[in-house]
Design an enzyme around this catalytic site. Sequence first.
Site, PDB file in Angstrom:
ATOM      1  N   ASP B 125     -17.683  69.283  53.102  1.00  0.00           N
ATOM      2  CA  ASP B 125     -17.700  67.964  52.503  1.00  0.00           C
ATOM      3  C   ASP B 125     -16.511  67.168  53.024  1.00  0.00           C
ATOM      4  OD1 ASP B 125     -18.830  66.026  50.875  1.00  0.00           O
ATOM      5  OD2 ASP B 125     -17.573  66.547  49.177  1.00  0.00           O
ATOM      6  N   HIS B 132     -13.760  54.395  49.177  1.00  0.00           N
ATOM      7  CA  HIS B 132     -13.603  55.489  48.210  1.00  0.00           C
ATOM      8  C   HIS B 132     -12.190  56.068  48.284  1.00  0.00           C
ATOM      9  CE1 HIS B 132     -14.409  59.130  45.894  1.00  0.00           C
ATOM     10  NE2 HIS B 132     -14.010  59.849  46.919  1.00  0.00           N
ATOM     11  N   GLU B 198     -21.017  62.188  43.232  1.00  0.00           N
ATOM     12  CA  GLU B 198     -20.554  61.501  44.433  1.00  0.00           C
ATOM     13  C   GLU B 198     -21.785  61.189  45.275  1.00  0.00           C
ATOM     14  OE1 GLU B 198     -17.287  63.604  46.333  1.00  0.00           O
ATOM     15  OE2 GLU B 198     -15.914  62.737  44.854  1.00  0.00           O
ATOM     16  N   GLU B 200     -23.537  60.556  48.511  1.00  0.00           N
ATOM     17  CA  GLU B 200     -23.238  60.891  49.908  1.00  0.00           C
ATOM     18  C   GLU B 200     -24.524  61.021  50.715  1.00  0.00           C
ATOM     19  OE1 GLU B 200     -20.424  64.014  50.615  1.00  0.00           O
ATOM     20  OE2 GLU B 200     -19.490  63.815  48.638  1.00  0.00           O
ATOM     21  N   ASP B 232     -22.717  65.192  45.397  1.00  0.00           N
ATOM     22  CA  ASP B 232     -21.675  66.207  45.262  1.00  0.00           C
ATOM     23  C   ASP B 232     -21.111  66.127  43.840  1.00  0.00           C
ATOM     24  OD1 ASP B 232     -19.732  68.087  46.047  1.00  0.00           O
ATOM     25  OD2 ASP B 232     -18.304  66.476  46.465  1.00  0.00           O
ATOM     26  N   ARG B 236     -14.003  66.107  37.431  1.00  0.00           N
ATOM     27  CA  ARG B 236     -12.722  65.475  37.769  1.00  0.00           C
ATOM     28  C   ARG B 236     -11.535  66.100  37.058  1.00  0.00           C
ATOM     29  NH1 ARG B 236     -14.253  63.309  42.394  1.00  0.00           N
ATOM     30  NH2 ARG B 236     -15.987  61.855  42.120  1.00  0.00           N
ATOM     31  N   GLN B 239     -10.820  69.319  38.796  1.00  0.00           N
ATOM     32  CA  GLN B 239     -10.282  68.965  40.110  1.00  0.00           C
ATOM     33  C   GLN B 239      -8.801  68.570  40.039  1.00  0.00           C
ATOM     34  OE1 GLN B 239     -12.621  65.871  41.947  1.00  0.00           O
ATOM     35  NE2 GLN B 239     -11.461  65.884  43.856  1.00  0.00           N
ATOM     36  N   LYS B 252     -16.011  71.501  42.504  1.00  0.00           N
ATOM     37  CA  LYS B 252     -17.103  71.058  43.365  1.00  0.00           C
ATOM     38  C   LYS B 252     -18.148  72.151  43.553  1.00  0.00           C
ATOM     39  CE  LYS B 252     -15.003  67.182  44.942  1.00  0.00           C
ATOM     40  NZ  LYS B 252     -15.645  65.870  45.164  1.00  0.00           N
ATOM     41  N   THR B 256     -24.512  70.986  44.202  1.00  0.00           N
ATOM     42  CA  THR B 256     -24.588  69.901  45.164  1.00  0.00           C
ATOM     43  C   THR B 256     -26.083  69.685  45.377  1.00  0.00           C
ATOM     44  OG1 THR B 256     -22.573  70.701  46.217  1.00  0.00           O
ATOM     45  CG2 THR B 256     -23.930  69.161  47.494  1.00  0.00           C
ATOM     46  N   GLU B 362     -14.801  55.915  40.116  1.00  0.00           N
ATOM     47  CA  GLU B 362     -14.447  54.580  40.602  1.00  0.00           C
ATOM     48  C   GLU B 362     -15.092  53.483  39.749  1.00  0.00           C
ATOM     49  OE1 GLU B 362     -15.743  56.308  44.524  1.00  0.00           O
ATOM     50  OE2 GLU B 362     -14.653  54.539  45.237  1.00  0.00           O
TER      51      GLU B 362
END
Lengths: 420, 420
Positions: B125, B132, B198, B200, B232, B236, B239, B252, B256, B362
Amino acid sequence: MGLMRSWVESANAAECPFPLNNLPCGVFTHGEGEPRCGMAIGDRVLDVTGLEEAGLLGLDGGPLLDVPFWNEVMAAGPEVWAALREQVTLALAEGSRFRAQVEPHLLPLSEVELHMPFLVAEYTDFYAGRHHAFNVGTMFRGPENALPPNWLHIPIGYNGRASSVVVSGTAVRRPWGQIKRPDDATPRFAPSARFDIELEIGAVVGVPSEHGQPVTVAEADAMIFGYVLLNDWSARDIQAWEYQPLGPFQSKATATSISPWIVMKAALEPFRVATPPREVPLLPHLQEPGPMLYDIALEVALTPEGGAETVISRTSYAEMYYSAAQQLAHHTTSGCAMNTGDLLGSGTISGPTRDSRGSLLELSWGGKEPFPVDGGSRSFIADHDTLTLRGSCKGDGYRIGFGACVGQVLPALANPYERN
Amino acid sequence: MGLMRSWVESANAAECPFPLNNLPCGVFTHGEGEPRCGMAIGDRVLDVTGLEEAGLLGLDGGPLLDVPFWNEVMAAGPEVWAALREQVTLALAEGSRFRAQVEPHLLPLSEVELHMPFLVAEYTDFYAGRHHAFNVGTMFRGPENALPPNWLHIPIGYNGRASSVVVSGTAVRRPWGQIKRPDDATPRFAPSARFDIELEIGAVVGVPSEHGQPVTVAEADAMIFGYVLLNDWSARDIQAWEYQPLGPFQSKATATSISPWIVMKAALEPFRVATPPREVPLLPHLQEPGPMLYDIALEVALTPEGGAETVISRTSYAEMYYSAAQQLAHHTTSGCAMNTGDLLGSGTISGPTRDSRGSLLELSWGGKEPFPVDGGSRSFIADHDTLTLRGSCKGDGYRIGFGACVGQVLPALANPYERN
């Protein structure tokens, strides 16, 4: 437990790494033959694929050894692992009535070539050595901030690259990479000038876990099939530039060498030791229900081309702060599925003293204190150097060895993008 | 190029995601049948495994479709990919003389279940979206230090966990993990309270590269078989505690999700665009020899249980700073071997505006600015929410779609270590 005697006389010598107590698992070729599964005994390899073909070995769900890797046995679980050891032990024990049938399936180790013993599913590398983390942290951030805040609470690790894993004896080419030295204004693309090793033990996952289902430390321990020596080749200059904020990537992807033999967990049982006392208590899901490290004596040797070998480090796997079982349990906390053939690197194994450090970065203290080798000194690896890891457990009158984990470093490609 | 017309009438509608121009690759089951390879056309799936069995499709080195995954076709290389498209296009084109033979191999999409379209070898990844990286960096370090120093020089990334990759439609269970909130003295083990997505695009490697041999950006582009939508899932809070210094790991590894269809590179050719202008020059080995991004319009929708869908973000893959070809080339610089089935996540795709951000982190600015959804608001994912990614390229009178990438989040296990 003392030495278990075998009719393979060489296996009974006190210094032999492969007595009947060991029976490590490898894959070999003999001459032009196809690769087959074998177990080391003394100075011989027992062709267990041949034994199974001949009906001298019967495993539930078999045949499991008709493939040139141990994954099918690994996936079959602890009862099959125990049955395999029991049958092979009966076949090779002193006075065995099976000797005449089994003896034709022995080959001299000196005549075979060894290959990857298993198919690596995914590879994870941890950072679970207290002395290593302290040494590296001190070099980068000073002794007060040496340990990251999470370090005493979780066995931190990162996913590595399974495609980089090679068997002992495979030459390793010095990598190119993007490098920005402290006084460079911009990065350059160049061969690594700070190529290094990391002395580690790899745990090999046998029994898979279910996606979405965390496993306890005890369950994790039961999932592990065995252990290998592991050298996590590391380009320190590439690593320094790339590793923030997402961790090591290309600096660790050139190669990861493993010993040709997987030592099964059963062979290591007499050498179990507990991890060191906790500096802060672990949360319950990471606590060890019993001793889950092993007292494996380890050494690193460096041999310049045409020169003599120098042992540059001696330490023990018992120095680790976290066991492989704790690492594997942590690996599943989020629901991550673990599969047969997953390989978990322990992290660099350094002891408390200078001569027990498990990387050249630490041995030369970031290149500031070169250490002596035959014919000169080293801070990092020179072209054509051969690096050798060795490991063994010392029992009462016997040893459990892994075979050496060897790699010679070749010069970088002159132009990595030129094609013939 | 305009719409290529098919005798499958539904494929000719302007808004159909699967016209003859597309022909994406998936794996399906119909009723109790075995999984088979299929290509979407209009509201049908073409059973290409059946076509090959019937002798209506002939690929060099075939059969390649007698397995329930596309890896054999992917490994076969660009000439086989082109031959496949040519033969299927001939079979499905308006006025095709093969219609009568081919029609029995079509099934309604509404009647089939879709599965993982390929076996994931390894998963990487990246973090290659400029907006971002700036947004996340600003939240963590302030706008002056938002971009890590290496960001404009290399497409930084980390190895993810292939065993976490699931096909669209698979439910995702909120993970447990070790979490230390800013005002906690010590970490706790708890379900993630900041579970996120996420947005992607995933690049799927077809042709492998050799261990020890870096590839150029042009060679990397040629190795890519196609693209998928990729979510993904990211915890948070886990993380934030774990990611220093080795990067994201368990945060993570829960899941996925990918779209059920791989859109082949050939279908995306008309939509190639260059990456944005460089803010600092790239070193030569990472420079694009031509346009290697694609203008894929993307959106994210959130649907609470029993509620209506809200589109919470709209952006484009063209926003990325690095292409998948650049990422793949970087991935090999150290000599890392890439294999058929390797999956490369682009990194989160955020645009410059608030409504074009590709993660809830975000969109809610770290939880400080909840955004509206049907019946309430969200900072992070609530239990039973369904997250849907969609993507398509808009051609002259046709669209190239990926199928949705959908996942519903289930509540965390009450006790993750309890066994029935």
